[in-house]
Design a protein around this motif. Structure first.
Motif, PDB file in Angstrom:
ATOM      1  N   ASP A 125       0.856  -1.177   0.000  1.00  0.00           N
ATOM      2  CA  ASP A 125       0.000   0.000   0.000  1.00  0.00           C
ATOM      3  C   ASP A 125       0.896   1.232   0.000  1.00  0.00           C
ATOM      4  N   ASN A 126       0.792   2.042  -1.034  1.00  0.00           N
ATOM      5  CA  ASN A 126       1.668   3.207  -1.155  1.00  0.00           C
ATOM      6  C   ASN A 126       1.417   4.257  -0.086  1.00  0.00           C
ATOM      7  N   SER A 127       0.286   4.147   0.597  1.00  0.00           N
ATOM      8  CA  SER A 127       0.009   5.106   1.672  1.00  0.00           C
ATOM      9  C   SER A 127       0.749   4.743   2.958  1.00  0.00           C
ATOM     10  N   VAL A 128       1.302   3.523   3.020  1.00  0.00           N
ATOM     11  CA  VAL A 128       2.059   3.072   4.190  1.00  0.00           C
ATOM     12  C   VAL A 128       3.522   3.491   4.036  1.00  0.00           C
ATOM     13  N   ILE A 129       4.117   3.951   5.105  1.00  0.00           N
ATOM     14  CA  ILE A 129       5.530   4.322   5.103  1.00  0.00           C
ATOM     15  C   ILE A 129       6.276   3.345   5.998  1.00  0.00           C
ATOM     16  N   SER A 130       7.133   2.529   5.415  1.00  0.00           N
ATOM     17  CA  SER A 130       7.920   1.545   6.171  1.00  0.00           C
ATOM     18  C   SER A 130       9.302   1.474   5.560  1.00  0.00           C
ATOM     19  N   ILE A 131      10.318   1.582   6.375  1.00  0.00           N
ATOM     20  CA  ILE A 131      11.696   1.651   5.892  1.00  0.00           C
ATOM     21  C   ILE A 131      12.597   0.720   6.705  1.00  0.00           C
ATOM     22  N   LEU A 132      13.730   0.366   6.109  1.00  0.00           N
ATOM     23  CA  LEU A 132      14.756  -0.427   6.775  1.00  0.00           C
ATOM     24  C   LEU A 132      15.957   0.474   7.002  1.00  0.00           C
ATOM     25  N   VAL A 133      16.435   0.569   8.239  1.00  0.00           N
ATOM     26  CA  VAL A 133      17.474   1.539   8.589  1.00  0.00           C
ATOM     27  C   VAL A 133      18.645   0.846   9.274  1.00  0.00           C
ATOM     28  N   LEU A 134      19.864   1.300   8.955  1.00  0.00           N
ATOM     29  CA  LEU A 134      21.066   0.852   9.659  1.00  0.00           C
ATOM     30  C   LEU A 134      21.554   1.991  10.522  1.00  0.00           C
ATOM     31  N   ASN A 135      21.774   1.697  11.798  1.00  0.00           N
ATOM     32  CA  ASN A 135      22.095   2.733  12.763  1.00  0.00           C
ATOM     33  C   ASN A 135      23.398   2.412  13.481  1.00  0.00           C
ATOM     34  N   GLN A 136      24.120   3.438  13.916  1.00  0.00           N
ATOM     35  CA  GLN A 136      25.391   3.254  14.619  1.00  0.00           C
ATOM     36  C   GLN A 136      25.118   3.065  16.105  1.00  0.00           C
ATOM     37  N   THR A 137      24.372   1.990  16.449  1.00  0.00           N
ATOM     38  CA  THR A 137      23.993   1.745  17.834  1.00  0.00           C
ATOM     39  C   THR A 137      24.034   0.263  18.111  1.00  0.00           C
ATOM     40  N   SER A 138      23.614  -0.108  19.352  1.00  0.00           N
ATOM     41  CA  SER A 138      23.557  -1.533  19.677  1.00  0.00           C
ATOM     42  C   SER A 138      22.452  -2.238  18.897  1.00  0.00           C
ATOM     43  N   SER A 139      21.371  -1.517  18.603  1.00  0.00           N
ATOM     44  CA  SER A 139      20.324  -2.069  17.736  1.00  0.00           C
ATOM     45  C   SER A 139      20.598  -1.551  16.337  1.00  0.00           C
ATOM     46  N   LEU A 140      21.362  -2.306  15.567  1.00  0.00           N
ATOM     47  CA  LEU A 140      21.918  -1.770  14.330  1.00  0.00           C
ATOM     48  C   LEU A 140      20.900  -1.660  13.209  1.00  0.00           C
ATOM     49  N   ARG A 141      20.285  -2.785  12.854  1.00  0.00           N
ATOM     50  CA  ARG A 141      19.362  -2.792  11.718  1.00  0.00           C
ATOM     51  C   ARG A 141      17.950  -2.957  12.232  1.00  0.00           C
ATOM     52  N   TYR A 142      17.066  -2.058  11.842  1.00  0.00           N
ATOM     53  CA  TYR A 142      15.699  -2.193  12.302  1.00  0.00           C
ATOM     54  C   TYR A 142      14.728  -1.690  11.239  1.00  0.00           C
ATOM     55  N   ARG A 143      13.498  -2.198  11.303  1.00  0.00           N
ATOM     56  CA  ARG A 143      12.440  -1.753  10.394  1.00  0.00           C
ATOM     57  C   ARG A 143      11.514  -0.803  11.153  1.00  0.00           C
ATOM     58  N   LEU A 144      11.281   0.346  10.544  1.00  0.00           N
ATOM     59  CA  LEU A 144      10.407   1.350  11.126  1.00  0.00           C
ATOM     60  C   LEU A 144       9.168   1.532  10.254  1.00  0.00           C
ATOM     61  N   THR A 145       8.017   1.698  10.879  1.00  0.00           N
ATOM     62  CA  THR A 145       6.782   2.003  10.169  1.00  0.00           C
ATOM     63  C   THR A 145       6.143   3.229  10.814  1.00  0.00           C
ATOM     64  N   TRP A 146       5.781   4.200   9.986  1.00  0.00           N
ATOM     65  CA  TRP A 146       5.212   5.440  10.499  1.00  0.00           C
ATOM     66  C   TRP A 146       3.733   5.246  10.830  1.00  0.00           C
ATOM     67  N   VAL A 147       3.358   5.614  12.052  1.00  0.00           N
ATOM     68  CA  VAL A 147       1.967   5.543  12.495  1.00  0.00           C
ATOM     69  C   VAL A 147       1.436   6.967  12.510  1.00  0.00           C
ATOM     70  N   ASP A 148       0.663   7.303  11.494  1.00  0.00           N
ATOM     71  CA  ASP A 148       0.227   8.687  11.313  1.00  0.00           C
ATOM     72  C   ASP A 148      -0.707   9.138  12.429  1.00  0.00           C
ATOM     73  N   SER A 149      -1.565   8.227  12.912  1.00  0.00           N
ATOM     74  CA  SER A 149      -2.517   8.608  13.961  1.00  0.00           C
ATOM     75  C   SER A 149      -1.812   8.963  15.264  1.00  0.00           C
ATOM     76  N   GLU A 150      -0.634   8.368  15.475  1.00  0.00           N
ATOM     77  CA  GLU A 150       0.126   8.641  16.696  1.00  0.00           C
ATOM     78  C   GLU A 150       1.304   9.566  16.445  1.00  0.00           C
ATOM     79  N   GLN A 151       1.522   9.886  15.158  1.00  0.00           N
ATOM     80  CA  GLN A 151       2.619  10.772  14.771  1.00  0.00           C
ATOM     81  C   GLN A 151       3.963  10.304  15.331  1.00  0.00           C
ATOM     82  N   LYS A 152       4.260   9.021  15.077  1.00  0.00           N
ATOM     83  CA  LYS A 152       5.531   8.483  15.559  1.00  0.00           C
ATOM     84  C   LYS A 152       5.930   7.272  14.729  1.00  0.00           C
TER      85      LYS A 152
END
Length: 836
Positions: free
Chosen positions: A255-282
């Motif tokens: 669904d193109n209205s869904v925003i979900s990304i895969l991110v690599l971060n310089q932390t202990s939790s390196l690779r994670y998938r994030l999904t934007w929840v518009d109703s909660e703005q987070k």
């Protein structure tokens, strides 16, 4: 009317002439993008222009989500070449290349290099988040001369590729930002591993520099064997493509209205998938890696199997034993396991295979695949090669097909309670004859040995029933014995025979400390003074001398000796030996020159030596040390006296947890215990322990939360109520959070510094409050704490903390003694209190 028409067209002319581009999705060579002007994709999803990340004042050219209020940058052009003011400008030169320059210095900051020169180049930002250069004369709008998708940064968007373009030599890999303020690539990268055979069972690897840090396990046609959480879902489709030209993983949002990304971060939790929840703005985090200690590459060494619910978490595969039993006992599993009996490879003594289920398959560095073989043919092929050590199906779709074989040691295996794959490991026939069977006892993988009886075809029904009954009886007895032994495990681990520390003479200790001179005294704990000393060989030591007056010290002394002698971690103090002579009892530690944490954070002068980055590293180090005690060590340890004075600092200001005199060991799957003898330090003790005598790993988590708030604020929890009309430090922090004023908690010196990472500080306060919640069930465990410390993902809101009430009002907590404000090293402990 003619005048109005003239003014309208004149205004439109000025609008176009000035090159204002906030409503445009593309530019041509006659236009440019300067600081303050942007491109916006057709549907308004992405925006391209100049930005400044975090607390930085540097300017970068990048792409971000336009409609998301939390700045989420997905691509950066000049990652390591920032512009320090607003003088940046992007243009398209005569060859069709993008050129980012600094107008003040007339220097090129970043540029592209096209292999084909377009007739009419155009730069366009697509709704996919892809920034492309194409030829306006080319009727195929998807023929790109250059695209940002070919040069990923830290984010994988829908439709992007993670892997290799073998024809063009492109490596599509993610690389983490150095920190929240600096997008320059750091140590960590995430991409397809090319050490394995490319066109067989590819795997994805996170590397720290050049070393493997995390591995997904090989692709098996459906998912990665080490990432069973990747399953068909409602959000995105995914797949792995490999042919002569390309090898890559990709996903596509349903669904193109869904925003979900895969991110690599310089932390202990390196690779994670994030999904934007518009109703909660987070942003919500749905998966991350490494998810636990078994995910770290090669955690258990060669031929070891990591079982996160096990105690210890590392076990040797059937037919193998620790290569170094001494290191294994110290929870150093790096040497791995070796075969108990060598393989035969002779026809008359053919080796056999032990079957394992639910595994992340081993590293595919030394690996062979044949897609046309079945499992039976695969076994025969492996047996025919003396170097083959394991085999399985290469493709698990349907009934499974293909043959995958490993050669040499088996590296980076872990066990999953569900999912995972089968693996057939080659063992000597003599080992298989011992009948190695895996059972699940209390959620932990344990090995049980039973006698294998050969049943011939002529065995009658009655005999068969008797035989079956025998096996059921043996297995039940095994379960009963294992469960009954769990309660005695802890005591068995600390028998006197386990003491293997050097014993020092009293005369040696007196000589080392100049006869326990006051000049050598560096502190005093609940059990007696601590002296700096030097042995005859020149080694500096710290000697903790048990006070003669202490009526509780003998048992605690014995506990500390036995415990610390078995613990090895960079964030735990190292015990060198002990002295037991007459009534004298002493512990000899490594000497740490920077004393204890309270010496710095509760002193205005010394506190200035601890800028925020050092304080944050100390918080992370303490968390890692606690995680080791609670989960990764051979024993499950509850410290019970975590406080600032028990955190020692080495020459690089790295923290080491000390003073294990009050620690308790949990055996097997034990999670909590109760005592009528409540011992600890006021200000750090969890409410359920102070009132009811209940303690668990969550008791230490509470103490850690208090410690975090102290490190951030520079205020001592135990004396805070004396200065603040009965309020507590955790209560004060809680009220500030509710008011949206958490930054007021921060040490005044830190707030005045220019390089303070405000987001990181506020995150630590939030984590501290999560750790001090009233209910132990609400508090996170230390693995979750470490993940939160290194992640930008949204965290749950904390509930009301323990000790929220004013301490000067009558309450059931009134029996807790007050802490003298002037003391920094000799803190009062609570002992022998009967719960009411």
């Amino acid at each position: 009317m003619e005048k109005f028409s003239f003014l309208f067209h004149f205004a439109l002319f000025l609008f176009l002439l000035c090159g204002v581009s906030f409503a445009l999705d593309s530019i041509n060579p006659s236009q440019s993008i300067s600081d303050g002007r942007t491109l916006v994709s057709k549907e308004g999803i992405f925006e391209f222009g100049f930005f400044t990340p975090g607390n930085s004042t540097n300017h970068y050219l990048g792409i971000w989500y336009k409609k998301i209020p939390v700045q989420t940058v997905v691509w950066v052009a000049n990652r390591c070449n920032p512009i320090n003011d607003s003088s940046g400008m992007l243009t398209i030169n005569s060859a069709g290349n993008l050129v980012l320059s600094n107008r003040n210095t007339s220097t090129v900051v970043w540029s592209t290099s096209l292999s084909t020169q377009p007739q009419k180049p155009i730069l366009e930002l697509l709704d996919s988040g892809n920034l492309v250069v194409r030829d306006e004369e080319d009727k195929n709008s998807e023929t790109y001369l250059w695209q940002s998708f070919d040069y990923p940064c830290d984010t994988l968007l829908s439709g992007m590729k993670l892997g290799w373009d073998l024809k063009k030599g492109l490596n599509w890999q993610l690389s983490a930002w150095r920190n929240w303020d600096d997008p320059c690539p750091a140590n960590f990268t995430y991409g397809v591993d090319l050490e394995a055979k490319l066109h067989t069972c590819p795997q994805i690897v996170i590397r720290k520099a050049n070393a493997k840090f995390y591995r997904t396990g090989p692709w098996n046609g459906l998912t990665f064997s080490g990432a069973p959480e990747l399953k068909p879902n409602q959000v995105f489709d995914y797949g792995f493509i490999f042919n002569d030209d390309e090898v890559y993983y990709t996903y596509k949002l349903k669904d193109n209205s869904v925003i979900s990304i895969l991110v690599l971060n310089q932390t202990s939790s390196l690779r994670y998938r994030l999904t934007w929840v518009d109703s909660e703005q987070k942003w919500n985090t749905y998966s991350s890696a490494p998810r636990d200690n078994c995910d770290f590459y090669g955690k258990c060494g060669a031929n070891g199997n990591c079982v996160i619910s096990g105690n210890p978490i590392c076990q040797c595969l059937d037919g193998f034993r620790p290569k170094s039993q001494e290191k294994w006992n110290l929870t150093d599993w790096s040497d791995g396991c070796e075969r108990i009996n060598p393989l035969s490879c002779l026809e008359k003594d053919k080796d056999e295979f032990a079957k394992f289920t639910g595994l992340k398959l081993p590293d595919t560095t030394y690996f062979w695949v044949n897609k046309s073989m079945n499992l039976k043919e695969c076994k025969a092929k492996c047996l025919s090669n003396c170097s083959c050590t394991a085999y399985t199906n290469s493709d698990v779709r349907g009934q499974g097909s293909g043959c995958a074989m490993w050669f040499g040691d088996l590296i980076d295996i872990r066990y999953f309670q569900s999912d995972g794959q089968e693996l057939f490991v080659r063992v000597s026939r003599s080992e298989l004859g011992k009948g190695l069977i895996f059972t699940q006892i209390n959620g932990r993988a344990d090995k049980a040995r039973v006698v294998i009886v050969t049943v011939v075809a002529v065995l009658g029904g009655v005999s068969g029933m008797l035989l079956l009954g025998y096996f059921i009886f043996r297995r039940r007895r095994l379960l009963e014995e294992t469960v009954s032994q769990n309660s005695d495990e802890a005591e068995d681990e600390v028998e006197d025979k386990d003491l293997e520390l050097p014993l020092y003479n009293l005369s040696d200790m007196a000589a080392a400390t100049k006869n326990f001179s006051d000049d050598n005294k560096i502190g005093e704990g609940g059990f007696g003074p601590v002296y700096k000393g030097m042995l005859k060989d020149g080694q500096e030591i710290a000697v903790k001398r048990l006070s003669f007056k202490s009526d509780q010290g003998a048992n605690e002394f014995k506990t500390e000796v036995k415990l610390i002698s078995k613990l090895q971690h960079r964030n735990l103090v190292r015990l060198l030996g002990c002295c037991i002579e007459g009534k004298e009892k002493m512990l000899v530690y490594e000497y740490l020159p920077n004393r204890s944490l309270d010496y710095f954070i509760f002193d205005q002068k010394h506190g200035k030596l601890l800028e925020w980055r050092k304080r944050f590293n100390i918080i992370v180090g303490i968390a890692r040390g606690l995680l080791y005690l609670h989960q990764d060590s051979r024993l499950r340890i509850i410290h019970r006296d975590l406080k600032a004075s028990n955190i020692l600092l080495n020459g690089e200001m790295n923290p080491k947890i000390s003073d294990f005199g009050l620690a308790r060991i949990f055996g097997g799957d034990q999670m909590e215990d109760q005592t009528k003898r409540v011992i600890g330090t006021y200000g750090y003790i969890a409410p359920e322990y102070a009132v009811g005598g209940l303690f668990s790993t969550k008791s230490d988590v509470f103490s850690f939360g208090v410690l975090v708030l102290e490190i951030v604020s520079g205020r001592k929890s135990s004396s805070f109520h004396l200065k603040n009309h009965g309020g507590t430090l955790v209560g004060y922090a809680w009220n500030l959070l509710k008011e949206g004023s958490s930054f007021e908690l921060v040490d005044g010196y830190l707030r005045a510094t220019s390089h303070l990472n405000r987001k990181e500080v506020l995150r630590c306060i939030h984590i501290g409050l999560l750790c001090v919640q009233q209910s132990p069930a609400d508090r996170p465990d230390m693995s979750s704490v470490i993940l939160m410390l290194g992640s930008a993902a949204e965290m749950p809101q904390p509930e009301q903390p323990g000790y929220f009430m004013k301490m000067d009002s009558p309450s059931r907590y009134d029996h807790l003694p007050a802490m003298p404000e002037s003391s920094s090293t000799n803190e009062i402990t609570i002992s022998q209190l009967e719960p009411r």
